[in-house]
Write an enzyme that holds these catalytic residues in place. Structure first.
Site, PDB file in Angstrom:
ATOM      1  N   HIS A   1      -1.563   1.217  -4.344  1.00 45.53           N
ATOM      2  CA  HIS A   1      -1.961   2.620  -4.134  1.00 45.53           C
ATOM      3  C   HIS A   1      -1.101   3.561  -4.945  1.00 45.53           C
ATOM      4  CE1 HIS A   1      -4.151   1.744  -0.067  1.00 45.53           C
ATOM      5  NE2 HIS A   1      -4.824   1.337  -1.116  1.00 45.53           N
TER       6      HIS A   1
ATOM      7  N   CYS B   1       2.712  21.647 -14.973  1.00 44.78           N
ATOM      8  CA  CYS B   1       2.989  20.783 -16.139  1.00 44.78           C
ATOM      9  C   CYS B   1       3.846  21.558 -17.149  1.00 44.78           C
ATOM     10  CB  CYS B   1       1.666  20.370 -16.790  1.00 44.78           C
ATOM     11  SG  CYS B   1       1.878  19.497 -18.353  1.00 44.78           S
TER      12      CYS B   1
ATOM     13  N   GLN C   1       0.848  -1.204   0.000  1.00 45.92           N
ATOM     14  CA  GLN C   1       0.000   0.000   0.000  1.00 45.92           C
ATOM     15  C   GLN C   1       0.880   1.248   0.000  1.00 45.92           C
ATOM     16  OE1 GLN C   1      -3.630  -0.709   2.804  1.00 45.92           O
ATOM     17  NE2 GLN C   1      -1.953  -1.966   3.611  1.00 45.92           N
TER      18      GLN C   1
ATOM     19  N   CYS D   1      -0.306  15.093 -15.556  1.00 42.79           N
ATOM     20  CA  CYS D   1      -1.096  16.311 -15.721  1.00 42.79           C
ATOM     21  C   CYS D   1      -2.573  15.956 -15.947  1.00 42.79           C
ATOM     22  CB  CYS D   1      -0.585  17.113 -16.923  1.00 42.79           C
ATOM     23  SG  CYS D   1      -1.587  18.594 -17.198  1.00 42.79           S
TER      24      CYS D   1
HETATM   25  N1  APR Z   1       6.579  -2.469  12.809  1.00 45.47           N
HETATM   26  C1  APR Z   1       5.350  -3.059  12.782  1.00 45.47           C
HETATM   27  N2  APR Z   1       4.196  -2.357  12.765  1.00 45.47           N
HETATM   28  C2  APR Z   1       4.300  -1.006  12.768  1.00 45.47           C
HETATM   29  C3  APR Z   1       5.537  -0.323  12.795  1.00 45.47           C
HETATM   30  C4  APR Z   1       6.711  -1.121  12.818  1.00 45.47           C
HETATM   31  N3  APR Z   1       7.939  -0.567  12.848  1.00 45.47           N
HETATM   32  N4  APR Z   1       5.289   1.018  12.790  1.00 45.47           N
HETATM   33  C5  APR Z   1       3.949   1.159  12.760  1.00 45.47           C
HETATM   34  N5  APR Z   1       3.346  -0.036  12.741  1.00 45.47           N
HETATM   35  C6  APR Z   1       1.911  -0.340  12.648  1.00 45.47           C
HETATM   36  C7  APR Z   1       1.011   0.711  13.237  1.00 45.47           C
HETATM   37  O1  APR Z   1       0.837   0.491  14.628  1.00 45.47           O
HETATM   38  C8  APR Z   1      -0.288   0.506  12.451  1.00 45.47           C
HETATM   39  O2  APR Z   1      -1.098  -0.493  13.061  1.00 45.47           O
HETATM   40  O3  APR Z   1       1.591  -0.336  11.260  1.00 45.47           O
HETATM   41  C9  APR Z   1       0.203  -0.021  11.099  1.00 45.47           C
HETATM   42  C10 APR Z   1       0.077   1.010   9.993  1.00 45.47           C
HETATM   43  O4  APR Z   1      -1.304   1.208   9.760  1.00 45.47           O
HETATM   44  P1  APR Z   1      -1.765   2.529   8.980  1.00 45.47           P
HETATM   45  O5  APR Z   1      -1.086   3.715   9.573  1.00 45.47           O
HETATM   46  O6  APR Z   1      -3.268   2.498   8.907  1.00 45.47           O
HETATM   47  O7  APR Z   1      -1.144   2.368   7.522  1.00 45.47           O
HETATM   48  P2  APR Z   1      -1.702   1.496   6.318  1.00 45.47           P
HETATM   49  O8  APR Z   1      -2.358   0.246   6.825  1.00 45.47           O
HETATM   50  O9  APR Z   1      -0.601   1.335   5.351  1.00 45.47           O
HETATM   51  O10 APR Z   1      -2.828   2.463   5.686  1.00 45.47           O
HETATM   52  C11 APR Z   1      -3.468   2.007   4.514  1.00 45.47           C
HETATM   53  O11 APR Z   1      -4.523   4.175   4.285  1.00 45.47           O
HETATM   54  O12 APR Z   1      -4.444   6.457   4.357  1.00 45.47           O
HETATM   55  C12 APR Z   1      -4.374   5.370   3.523  1.00 45.47           C
HETATM   56  O13 APR Z   1      -3.339   5.381   1.445  1.00 45.47           O
HETATM   57  C13 APR Z   1      -3.069   5.302   2.805  1.00 45.47           C
HETATM   58  O14 APR Z   1      -1.926   3.318   2.024  1.00 45.47           O
HETATM   59  C14 APR Z   1      -2.511   3.938   3.167  1.00 45.47           C
HETATM   60  C15 APR Z   1      -3.745   3.191   3.620  1.00 45.47           C
END
Ligand code: APR
Length: 262
Positions: free
Chosen positions: A132, A164, A114, A140
């Site tokens: 993503h 652009c 993602q 553009c």
């Molecule tokens: N090791 C393991 N887990 C971790 C670490 C780490 N070093 N650092 C953070 N985390 C965990 C966090 O606690 C959280 O549960 O990774 C998870 C990240 O979750 P999100 O912040 O929701 O990210 P993600 O799942 O990639 O979000 C999905 O949401 O906003 C959109 O487009 C954006 O691609 C993104 C999508």
């Protein structure tokens, strides 16, 4: 293995659970990995939904939605200009490198990510599906001209948004904004990979955003199993055969080391 495992630190448990995950990967092939922002936080890139995440400081609908970009592209670039600087300065961390090593060993078929930061590819992973999009290019919205990241970075020098070169309109990053469809080829390929995986390993994702958060359910529906390496809970913990509550940069190198002789 049907019983659910929840492993917590201290480090002994982490080592034991890493060995258990290594065994699960060895036995349940093909293994596909699904990563989220948590795999890149140890590279200095904030995630979104943990306490210190980006969405604790920015409203995603104001800074990361298609509607916001159409309404005020300069406001969206006020978020993306510094974000692109952070992403391009970041380096792959031990978690990215461990996943590339597992692919080299033939134990990870592909990574569905993602993340838009290109760090899996820079760590050496070859089979990466960016569901993503990524910062690799920007397009553009008026004339369709596509610019590579290097050119976008140049266009951002001394400007609050990249114009652009062909028509002057403000470029849009080729990342999926809220309210935008995912690249059809990427999500189709990711779904096919999830359906044929006998193990889907989720690393660093809260599994809150669909359709990607539905991929583990595709694996389970097709008879595969789910494993999770995540700091804190995910939305599908109750479906995981193995869950390690730990840092990806600590756990994955131990898993790769345990499988090095594979
Ligand atoms: N090791 C393991 N887990 C971790 C670490 C780490 N070093 N650092 C953070 N985390 C965990 C966090 O606690 C959280 O549960 O990774 C998870 C990240 O979750 P999100 O912040 O929701 O990210 P993600 O799942 O990639 O979000 C999905 O949401 O906003 C959109 O487009 C954006 O691609 C993104 C999508």
């Amino acid at each position: 293995m049907n019983s659910k495992r929840v492993w917590f630190k201290p480090s002994y448990d982490l080592a034991m659970s890493a060995l258990e995950l290594a065994e699960l990967i060895r036995r349940r092939q093909p293994c596909v990995v699904l990563t989220g922002a948590g795999v890149s936080t140890e590279s200095g890139i904030p995630d979104f939904r943990s306490r210190t995440g980006l969405w604790a400081r920015f409203d995603p609908l104001e800074y990361a939605s298609l509607e916001a970009f159409r309404r005020d592209p300069r406001k969206v670039w006020s978020f993306y200009k510094p974000r692109i600087a952070v992403l391009t300065e970041a380096e792959p961390n031990p978690a990215h490198r461990a996943l590339a090593e597992l692919e080299r060993l033939g134990l990870v078929e592909a990574i569905v990510t993602q993340n838009i930061d290109l760090l899996h590819e820079r760590a050496g992973s070859r089979n990466v599906v960016e569901v993503h999009g990524s910062i690799r290019t920007a397009t553009c919205p008026a004339c369709g001209e596509r610019q590579p990241l290097e050119r976008v970075t140049e266009l951002l020098e001394g400007a609050d948004a990249p114009a652009c070169p062909a028509c002057g309109e403000i470029l849009k990053p080729d990342v999926v904004f809220f309210g935008e469809l995912l690249p059809a080829d990427a999500i189709d390929r990711a779904t096919e990979l999830a359906r044929t995986a006998r193990l889907l390993l989720v690393v660093g994702s809260a599994l809150e955003v669909y359709p990607v958060a539905g991929l583990p359910l595709e694996t389970i529906a097709a008879g595969g199993e789910l494993a999770v390496v995540n700091r804190g809970p995910t939305a599908l913990d109750d479906r995981a055969a193995l869950r390690i509550d730990g840092a990806a940069g600590e756990v994955l190198p131990q898993v790769a080391a345990a499988l090095a002789g594979y």
